[in-house]
Enzyme design. Structure first.
Site, PDB file in Angstrom:
ATOM      1  N   CYS A 110     -71.906  14.203 -23.614  1.00  0.00           N
ATOM      2  CA  CYS A 110     -71.642  14.904 -22.166  1.00  0.00           C
ATOM      3  C   CYS A 110     -69.941  14.998 -23.173  1.00  0.00           C
ATOM      4  O   CYS A 110     -69.529  14.889 -23.949  1.00  0.00           O
ATOM      5  CB  CYS A 110     -70.949  14.060 -20.942  1.00  0.00           C
ATOM      6  SG  CYS A 110     -70.434  15.318 -19.804  1.00  0.00           S
ATOM      7  N   CYS A 139     -67.211  15.623 -21.318  1.00  0.00           N
ATOM      8  CA  CYS A 139     -65.369  15.364 -20.126  1.00  0.00           C
ATOM      9  C   CYS A 139     -64.928  14.317 -20.621  1.00  0.00           C
ATOM     10  O   CYS A 139     -62.962  14.674 -20.467  1.00  0.00           O
ATOM     11  CB  CYS A 139     -66.243  15.009 -18.939  1.00  0.00           C
ATOM     12  SG  CYS A 139     -67.035  13.329 -19.081  1.00  0.00           S
ATOM     13  N   CYS A 197     -66.930  18.634 -17.659  1.00  0.00           N
ATOM     14  CA  CYS A 197     -68.154  18.279 -18.919  1.00  0.00           C
ATOM     15  C   CYS A 197     -68.950  19.851 -19.197  1.00  0.00           C
ATOM     16  O   CYS A 197     -69.930  19.569 -19.825  1.00  0.00           O
ATOM     17  CB  CYS A 197     -69.223  18.111 -17.893  1.00  0.00           C
ATOM     18  SG  CYS A 197     -68.508  16.850 -16.500  1.00  0.00           S
ATOM     19  N   LYS A 249     -77.839  14.203 -10.342  1.00  0.00           N
ATOM     20  CA  LYS A 249     -76.625  13.542 -10.347  1.00  0.00           C
ATOM     21  C   LYS A 249     -76.100  14.264  -9.490  1.00  0.00           C
ATOM     22  O   LYS A 249     -75.948  15.476  -9.323  1.00  0.00           O
ATOM     23  CB  LYS A 249     -76.237  13.497 -12.295  1.00  0.00           C
ATOM     24  CG  LYS A 249     -75.008  13.175 -12.233  1.00  0.00           C
ATOM     25  CD  LYS A 249     -74.247  13.237 -13.714  1.00  0.00           C
ATOM     26  CE  LYS A 249     -72.601  12.673 -14.071  1.00  0.00           C
ATOM     27  NZ  LYS A 249     -72.237  12.727 -15.217  1.00  0.00           N
ATOM     28  N   ARG A 253     -63.820   7.144 -14.354  1.00  0.00           N
ATOM     29  CA  ARG A 253     -63.146   8.075 -14.490  1.00  0.00           C
ATOM     30  C   ARG A 253     -62.204   7.150 -15.514  1.00  0.00           C
ATOM     31  O   ARG A 253     -61.184   7.788 -16.715  1.00  0.00           O
ATOM     32  CB  ARG A 253     -63.246   8.989 -14.037  1.00  0.00           C
ATOM     33  CG  ARG A 253     -64.190   9.720 -13.060  1.00  0.00           C
ATOM     34  CD  ARG A 253     -64.183  10.746 -12.420  1.00  0.00           C
ATOM     35  NE  ARG A 253     -65.456  11.633 -12.897  1.00  0.00           N
ATOM     36  CZ  ARG A 253     -65.495  12.033 -11.513  1.00  0.00           C
ATOM     37  NH1 ARG A 253     -64.770  12.881 -10.366  1.00  0.00           N
ATOM     38  NH2 ARG A 253     -66.355  12.847 -11.093  1.00  0.00           N
ATOM     39  N   ARG A 272     -66.221  18.248  -9.745  1.00  0.00           N
ATOM     40  CA  ARG A 272     -66.748  18.808 -10.428  1.00  0.00           C
ATOM     41  C   ARG A 272     -68.848  19.150  -9.643  1.00  0.00           C
ATOM     42  O   ARG A 272     -69.066  19.675  -9.333  1.00  0.00           O
ATOM     43  CB  ARG A 272     -67.955  17.317 -11.261  1.00  0.00           C
ATOM     44  CG  ARG A 272     -67.131  17.051 -12.258  1.00  0.00           C
ATOM     45  CD  ARG A 272     -67.349  15.907 -13.145  1.00  0.00           C
ATOM     46  NE  ARG A 272     -66.714  14.668 -13.691  1.00  0.00           N
ATOM     47  CZ  ARG A 272     -66.086  15.263 -14.775  1.00  0.00           C
ATOM     48  NH1 ARG A 272     -65.618  16.101 -15.238  1.00  0.00           N
ATOM     49  NH2 ARG A 272     -65.050  13.864 -15.081  1.00  0.00           N
ATOM     50  N   GLU A 282     -83.965  20.033  -9.680  1.00  0.00           N
ATOM     51  CA  GLU A 282     -83.681  19.441 -10.956  1.00  0.00           C
ATOM     52  C   GLU A 282     -84.284  18.646 -11.800  1.00  0.00           C
ATOM     53  O   GLU A 282     -84.486  18.899 -13.271  1.00  0.00           O
ATOM     54  CB  GLU A 282     -82.309  18.845 -10.700  1.00  0.00           C
ATOM     55  CG  GLU A 282     -81.135  19.828 -10.214  1.00  0.00           C
ATOM     56  CD  GLU A 282     -80.399  20.291 -11.670  1.00  0.00           C
ATOM     57  OE1 GLU A 282     -80.899  19.808 -12.272  1.00  0.00           O
ATOM     58  OE2 GLU A 282     -79.616  21.299 -11.583  1.00  0.00           O
ATOM     59  N   LYS A 338     -78.589   9.065 -10.223  1.00  0.00           N
ATOM     60  CA  LYS A 338     -77.614   8.583 -10.439  1.00  0.00           C
ATOM     61  C   LYS A 338     -76.565   9.327  -9.259  1.00  0.00           C
ATOM     62  O   LYS A 338     -76.525  10.372  -8.871  1.00  0.00           O
ATOM     63  CB  LYS A 338     -77.052   8.742 -11.565  1.00  0.00           C
ATOM     64  CG  LYS A 338     -75.918   8.730 -11.762  1.00  0.00           C
ATOM     65  CD  LYS A 338     -74.827   9.162 -13.678  1.00  0.00           C
ATOM     66  CE  LYS A 338     -73.578   8.885 -13.429  1.00  0.00           C
ATOM     67  NZ  LYS A 338     -72.924   9.285 -14.729  1.00  0.00           N
ATOM     68  N   SER A 397     -70.069   2.910 -11.435  1.00  0.00           N
ATOM     69  CA  SER A 397     -69.520   2.100 -11.696  1.00  0.00           C
ATOM     70  C   SER A 397     -68.523   1.075 -10.243  1.00  0.00           C
ATOM     71  O   SER A 397     -68.195   0.580  -9.793  1.00  0.00           O
ATOM     72  CB  SER A 397     -67.888   2.485 -12.311  1.00  0.00           C
ATOM     73  OG  SER A 397     -67.909   4.393 -11.676  1.00  0.00           O
ATOM     74  N   TYR A 407     -73.116  -2.448 -15.368  1.00  0.00           N
ATOM     75  CA  TYR A 407     -72.759  -2.819 -16.084  1.00  0.00           C
ATOM     76  C   TYR A 407     -72.486  -4.412 -15.709  1.00  0.00           C
ATOM     77  O   TYR A 407     -71.951  -5.214 -15.812  1.00  0.00           O
ATOM     78  CB  TYR A 407     -70.599  -2.862 -15.024  1.00  0.00           C
ATOM     79  CG  TYR A 407     -70.423  -1.038 -15.150  1.00  0.00           C
ATOM     80  CD1 TYR A 407     -69.966  -0.481 -16.172  1.00  0.00           C
ATOM     81  CD2 TYR A 407     -71.449  -0.308 -14.761  1.00  0.00           C
ATOM     82  CE1 TYR A 407     -70.450   0.765 -16.679  1.00  0.00           C
ATOM     83  CE2 TYR A 407     -71.499   1.510 -14.419  1.00  0.00           C
ATOM     84  CZ  TYR A 407     -70.597   1.217 -15.836  1.00  0.00           C
ATOM     85  OH  TYR A 407     -70.217   3.098 -16.101  1.00  0.00           O
TER      86      TYR A 407
HETATM   87  C1  PBG Z   1     -69.993  11.442 -17.716  1.00  0.00           C
HETATM   88  C2  PBG Z   1     -69.930  10.539 -16.790  1.00  0.00           C
HETATM   89  C3  PBG Z   1     -69.770   9.786 -15.535  1.00  0.00           C
HETATM   90  C4  PBG Z   1     -70.683   9.057 -15.305  1.00  0.00           C
HETATM   91  C5  PBG Z   1     -71.351   8.538 -16.241  1.00  0.00           C
HETATM   92  N1  PBG Z   1     -71.523   9.513 -17.116  1.00  0.00           N
HETATM   93  C6  PBG Z   1     -68.556  10.515 -14.928  1.00  0.00           C
HETATM   94  C7  PBG Z   1     -68.810  11.560 -14.551  1.00  0.00           C
HETATM   95  O1  PBG Z   1     -69.458  12.457 -14.539  1.00  0.00           O
HETATM   96  O2  PBG Z   1     -67.035  12.138 -13.704  1.00  0.00           O
HETATM   97  C8  PBG Z   1     -70.302   7.739 -13.732  1.00  0.00           C
HETATM   98  C9  PBG Z   1     -70.803   6.365 -14.312  1.00  0.00           C
HETATM   99  C10 PBG Z   1     -70.569   5.524 -13.505  1.00  0.00           C
HETATM  100  O3  PBG Z   1     -69.581   5.723 -12.249  1.00  0.00           O
HETATM  101  O4  PBG Z   1     -70.638   4.050 -13.769  1.00  0.00           O
HETATM  102  N2  PBG Z   1     -70.076  12.923 -17.252  1.00  0.00           N
END
Ligand code: PBG
Length: 334
Positions: free
Chosen positions: A126, A128, A136, A205, A215, A227, A243, A258, A284, A323
């Site tokens: 990515c 970002c 991104c 996603k 973040r 986003r 998708e 996700k 997260s 995690y």
């Molecule tokens: C990058 C990315 C993100 C996550 C994984 N790859 C952040 C986003 O899209 O803002 C999130 C992973 C997480 O929250 O654990 N684009």
């Protein structure tokens, strides 16, 4: 599916099969084991760096030397792989750090593969984390406001993927949600000779509030806007199937949903529609929610974590990025 109920109470008594641990094990329908879990790791420059992430207790930004120690723990716990996120020392408007041959992820991949050749090293592709604006893709100023330019971003994403493969990445995982990126990455990898490198596409996603702690961890919050012009609307389920179909047509080997917990219905539809290798990312915010409640003594961390992971497997995930992978693997007995 046709569910036949052969008898009614009092002939049928479901509790008969719940009387002992051995009986319950015999009729258990879903398995959860260390071999299905992938640990996300954050890598930054420096030496001896182990910076805590306040919203993710027990998770750190690690310099490469510390990353190797964490990977050793993951290997010892029986995990098959890790996924890497990079925090570069400098960001710009071209995401140069994402595809620099000596970039932080590229360094980390080389070090990991040298030390743990058997460990699957997955790289998140990515822009970002490497963009000064935190989006991104490439930002274009337009009279109506800034937009994310899709096709020019593909060039940078493909370049990033090839540089990860050159460093030795075992699986490439694009997470940017630009249209056509799986095809762009697949053909760039093939042209560079990496025809055998699998793609795990973040296919469905969603634009989720549950990415908040990440973040902070990846220092990748967008500096303006959000986003929602590239990540999916949480209201949409049919669109998630479209998708996934597109990513499979473009050459994804594994598709991902996700976040996980708030999207178990999507996971179920994806797995039952396409019957292909499917991953789910327990993001997260999902991790932090359980940690925070456990710290307050409101939830039992171990059983809540394992129950959440089991539900993700039951909904259709073959692979879970979490995690909690090391702790869960230990609780599950390796
Ligand atoms: C990058 C990315 C993100 C996550 C994984 N790859 C952040 C986003 O899209 O803002 C999130 C992973 C997480 O929250 O654990 N684009």
């Amino acid at each position: 599916m046709n569910i036949v109920t052969p008898a009614a109470f009092p002939v049928a008594r479901p509790r008969r099969l719940r009387q002992s641990a051995a009986l319950r094990r015999l009729v258990s329908e879903t398995s959860l084991s260390a071999g299905q879990l992938i640990l996300p790791l954050f890598v930054r420059t420096g030496r001896g760096e182990r910076r805590p992430i306040s919203s993710m207790p027990g998770v750190f930004q690690l310099s490469v030397d510390e990353l190797l120690k964490e990977a050793e723990t993951a290997v010892a716990a029986g995990l098959p792989g890790v996924i890497l996120f990079g925090i570069p020392s400098r960001k710009d408007a071209k995401a140069s750090g994402a595809y620099a041959p000596g970039g932080i992820v590229q360094q980390a991949v080389r070090a990991l593969k040298r030390r743990f050749p058997e460990l699957l090293v997955i790289t998140d592709v990515c822009l970002c984390e490497y963009m000064s604006h935190g989006h991104c893709g490439i930002v274009r100023e337009r009279p109506g406001g800034a937009t994310i330019a899709n096709d020019p971003s593909l060039v940078l994403l493909a370049r990033t993927a090839v540089s990860h493969a050159e460093a030795g990445a075992d699986i490439i995982a694009p997470s940017d949600m630009m249209d056509g990126r799986v095809a762009a990455i697949r053909s760039a990898l093939d042209r560079a000779g990496f025809v055998e490198t699998p793609l795990m596409a973040y296919a469905a996603k969603f634009a989720s509030a549950f990415y908040g702690p990440f973040r902070e961890a990846a220092e990748s919050a967008p500096q303006f806007g959000d986003r929602r012009s590239y990540q999916m609307d949480p209201a949409n389920s049919d669109e998630a199937l479209r998708e996934v179909a597109l990513d499979l047509q473009e050459g994804a080997d594994i598709v991902m949903v996700k976040p996980a917990l708030s999207y178990l219905d999507i996971l179920w539809r994806v797995k039952s529609t396409f019957r292909c290798p499917t991953a789910a990312y327990a993001v997260s915010g999902e991790f932090s929610m359980i940690k925070a409640a456990a710290e307050k003594g409101w939830l039992d961390e171990r059983s809540a974590t394992l129950e959440a992971l089991l539900s993700i497997r039951r909904a259709g995930a073959d692979i879970i990025l979490t995690y909690s992978a090391v702790e869960a693997a230990r609780w599950l007995g390796g």
